[in-house]
Design a protein around this motif. Sequence first.
Motif, PDB file in Angstrom:
ATOM      1  N   PHE A  41       5.727 -68.364  -7.854  1.00 42.26           N
ATOM      2  CA  PHE A  41       4.847 -67.847  -9.102  1.00 42.26           C
ATOM      3  C   PHE A  41       4.296 -66.597  -8.812  1.00 42.26           C
ATOM      4  CE2 PHE A  41       1.403 -67.873 -12.219  1.00 42.26           C
ATOM      5  CZ  PHE A  41       2.213 -67.769 -13.291  1.00 42.26           C
ATOM      6  N   ILE A  42       3.461 -66.340  -7.814  1.00 37.99           N
ATOM      7  CA  ILE A  42       2.882 -65.086  -7.561  1.00 37.99           C
ATOM      8  C   ILE A  42       4.092 -63.849  -7.619  1.00 37.99           C
ATOM      9  CG2 ILE A  42       1.848 -63.510  -5.881  1.00 37.99           C
ATOM     10  CD1 ILE A  42       0.496 -66.267  -4.832  1.00 37.99           C
ATOM     11  N   VAL A  43       5.139 -63.857  -7.251  1.00 36.23           N
ATOM     12  CA  VAL A  43       6.203 -62.970  -6.939  1.00 36.23           C
ATOM     13  C   VAL A  43       6.595 -62.831  -8.300  1.00 36.23           C
ATOM     14  CG1 VAL A  43       8.393 -62.185  -5.839  1.00 36.23           C
ATOM     15  CG2 VAL A  43       6.558 -63.150  -4.582  1.00 36.23           C
ATOM     16  N   THR A  44       7.152 -63.826  -8.954  1.00 40.72           N
ATOM     17  CA  THR A  44       7.933 -63.536 -10.241  1.00 40.72           C
ATOM     18  C   THR A  44       6.871 -63.210 -11.409  1.00 40.72           C
ATOM     19  OG1 THR A  44       7.479 -65.967 -10.737  1.00 40.72           O
ATOM     20  CG2 THR A  44       9.662 -65.670  -9.724  1.00 40.72           C
ATOM     21  N   ARG A  45       5.862 -63.730 -11.418  1.00 38.69           N
ATOM     22  CA  ARG A  45       4.764 -62.981 -12.203  1.00 38.69           C
ATOM     23  C   ARG A  45       4.608 -61.681 -11.899  1.00 38.69           C
ATOM     24  NH1 ARG A  45       3.227 -65.248 -17.253  1.00 38.69           N
ATOM     25  NH2 ARG A  45       1.475 -63.600 -17.989  1.00 38.69           N
ATOM     26  N   LEU A  46       4.202 -61.223 -10.691  1.00 37.91           N
ATOM     27  CA  LEU A  46       4.342 -59.815 -10.392  1.00 37.91           C
ATOM     28  C   LEU A  46       5.329 -59.154 -10.935  1.00 37.91           C
ATOM     29  CD1 LEU A  46       2.871 -59.793  -6.561  1.00 37.91           C
ATOM     30  CD2 LEU A  46       1.586 -58.282  -8.603  1.00 37.91           C
ATOM     31  N   LEU A  47       6.518 -59.416 -10.624  1.00 34.31           N
ATOM     32  CA  LEU A  47       7.617 -58.665 -11.331  1.00 34.31           C
ATOM     33  C   LEU A  47       7.633 -58.532 -12.687  1.00 34.31           C
ATOM     34  CD1 LEU A  47      10.495 -60.087  -8.483  1.00 34.31           C
ATOM     35  CD2 LEU A  47       9.584 -57.605  -8.778  1.00 34.31           C
ATOM     36  N   GLU A  48       7.259 -59.680 -13.525  1.00 35.17           N
ATOM     37  CA  GLU A  48       7.549 -59.821 -14.816  1.00 35.17           C
ATOM     38  C   GLU A  48       6.480 -58.622 -15.159  1.00 35.17           C
ATOM     39  OE1 GLU A  48       7.109 -62.964 -18.579  1.00 35.17           O
ATOM     40  OE2 GLU A  48       6.227 -63.366 -16.597  1.00 35.17           O
ATOM     41  N   GLU A  49       5.129 -58.546 -14.548  1.00 44.37           N
ATOM     42  CA  GLU A  49       4.352 -57.707 -15.066  1.00 44.37           C
ATOM     43  C   GLU A  49       4.502 -56.044 -14.768  1.00 44.37           C
ATOM     44  OE1 GLU A  49       1.167 -58.190 -16.452  1.00 44.37           O
ATOM     45  OE2 GLU A  49       1.163 -60.330 -16.582  1.00 44.37           O
TER      46      GLU A  49
END
Length: 820
Positions: free
Chosen positions: A709-717
Amino acid sequence: MTRLRRRQFNLNRRVLFSWIRPTVLGCDAENTGIADDDIVCYVLPFRSVADLMVIDKACQAAGLPRPVEPMQWIDEQRAIFFLGHPEGLWGRRTLRKQSARMSRLFFHQDEQDRKVKIVPVSLFWGHQPNKEKSLLGNLLSDDWTVTSRFRKFLAILFHPNHILVQFSRAIDLSTLMAEEADREKQIRRLLRLLRVHFTQQKQAILGPDLSHRRTLINSILESQAVVQAIEKEARSKQTTTATIEAKALSYANEIVSHQSYAVIRFFHVVLTWLWNKLYDGIEVNHIQTVKDLAQNHEIIYVPCHRSHIDYLLLSYVLYHNGLTPPHIAAGKNLNLPVVGSLLRRAGAFFMRRTFQGDNLYKSVFDEYLHLMFVRGYSVEYFIEGGRSRTGRTLNPRTGMLSMTMRSFQRNASKPICFMPVYFGYERIMEDATYLNELSGAAKKEESLFDIFRVLGSLKNAFGQVSVNFGEPLQLAPFLDQHLPDWRTPEQTESAAFSQACSELAVALGKRINGAVAVNPVNLVATILLCTPRQNIGKVRLLQQVASLQSIASGLGFSRHMTVTRLTPEEIIAEAVSVSGIVAGTESFGEIYTAPAPLPVLLTYYRNNTLHVFLIPALVARLVRQSGIAREDVQRICRGLYPYLQAECFVHWPLEDLPALVDQTISVLAANNLIEEQGNLLQPPGRTTPEYINLTAIAEIVEPTLERYFIVTRLLEEQPKQSIRELETNAAAIGQQLSTFYGINAPEFFDKSVFATFINALREEGIVNVRHNQFELVHGFAELEHFAQVTMDEDLRLHVIQAIHEQLDQSAVLPQASDTV
């Protein structure tokens, strides 16, 4: 036998056994495949009274029919025949002579309803391969000629404890006769089967002749590849060929092993004492697969790497079970004074961590490894490179695998088979060192004083250790599938070769993990780390141990996997005795606690078996809130599985995942942890012990999903960041969460773990990287959603807030306008 001869035989046997202590393998009805109503006859490759005494004693001790007694149900005075008879005073020549008793067995089979079974037995006096051109080796050991009477006498005199007796699977004479009608052809076929069997058995146990080290080094230096490398370096360095030859010679001396069976025997004695001091037992599983393959394959052992004990333990287990100890690739850092010389003579060959910038060294090493393979020596190397400090199987390195594949391309006359090996320790000897390193201390270089630290730890309890041999991987069929033109190296593209090598590394990593041993410390550590403060009451601990043990056994994770057979009470007692977990008593009952800094070390033992419980934990996490449809569980598991598989080397192929998820649901339902209501999966009542167990199991996979979740949310942001920036930002957020939420797992914020997930995203086509920034592709939104729905709400919001703060601090993104 007449009565007088029987008495003389028994007296001679008693005298012989007053001195010798042979190792007997396979002398039981299960291994030989004989039943109570079978007519049993043994066969030896050569006639020998001493051999006959040894196998007669072994059969008597095992309750099997004795070879010197008349055969049951048929008129034969002895239950044994020989393929050859020694000639001359010293018995050095052998006369092949067809046994009359063997021929009569075919007629007995015609007249009997019972099966006649022939059991081949091999004896090795001295139990070591011959040393090329070595007089002492020729005198004291078995080799590829018949063991003479004088040599056997010397072996008995000097090596009374190094006599190996191997009973093999019986040959069913009725089956052989059913396949061939002509009697003469039946006899010739049996003779051929027996001769091939004894030859292959000798190959498996003794291995090829050991070359003198000097002879082997000369062969390396005279090879075409090394000669060309010497000439090339001489030209580039503008120096003489003799100077570079001296340099190549020093490299060869630095690398090449000097295997000595005198040292191996010494280690066998010392290690037998050490294991008895350290461990409550060594459990070896699936060794028969290795014995079968060793008869006609070049075996490369590829174990997981947990401890410096690994290579000693594997060589000991192989030698103790009648197999040739392998030549072992060891880091140059282990070439210590005194210790390095002993390891070299035990079979170690030393290598540098990197070959970059030194083509001459690489050529010498390549040629040495190639000679090992083509001459039939078994080899052992660790594809992880170094020891795992986290308990996980590390991402494999492809250097040794690449050299193996290129050697096989040069000469594929000897089939190569990789044998994965898993070591399951209840406690590792380096636990204090690993604890310091996991807590942030720098890795220390090995030194001679490490030996004294090992000796100082003998007073500690280390429990049991398991050595599991996994599913073998045949190199030729693998290359046929993944690199079709491998047999024509000049046509093999470099990119295709590298891809096949990477796929081989991953396949071996999965097979290593497929042979996992689930022990008491793994189970209790996994449960304690799922509790908020790493303490738990006895009743709840018993329930959760029983649940995890039942899940591991019920899933059938792998036919090479083993699960402790102790009861939950015994599992807890064993874990407490070796791990440092503290048992105490409060007013409300018994409680078990992991005092600081023990939880950090317990993550090591949990990670050993994490891959076994990933899918059960994910299913539990999806069901635990308010229920979910079965097809949604399948869909989410399908979406997340490629990343779980890449991180933890889970061996199930993706096409088998639906069946695995269904099996997981059935096992959880059988343990009353979920309820099946048609297509809907529901958690048990929230006040029940089963619900508490379900939520505890769901916690096992939480740290992994948090990282996703940390990685996917960072990429989305912020997709406009480099791979290195993404890894750094993700690790920083992971460290923050670890501090605030008490996650006692240093690998939680390890950049390499985040890097594995990011690389898997690219391989799955979920993201592309162009011009130093990420491009989110179709399927990314669904993956981000899957990661999000598995998160607890408060933790999800905390992650989002931490991402905004981290991006602000790294100046990648202006002040975020979103608020939480």
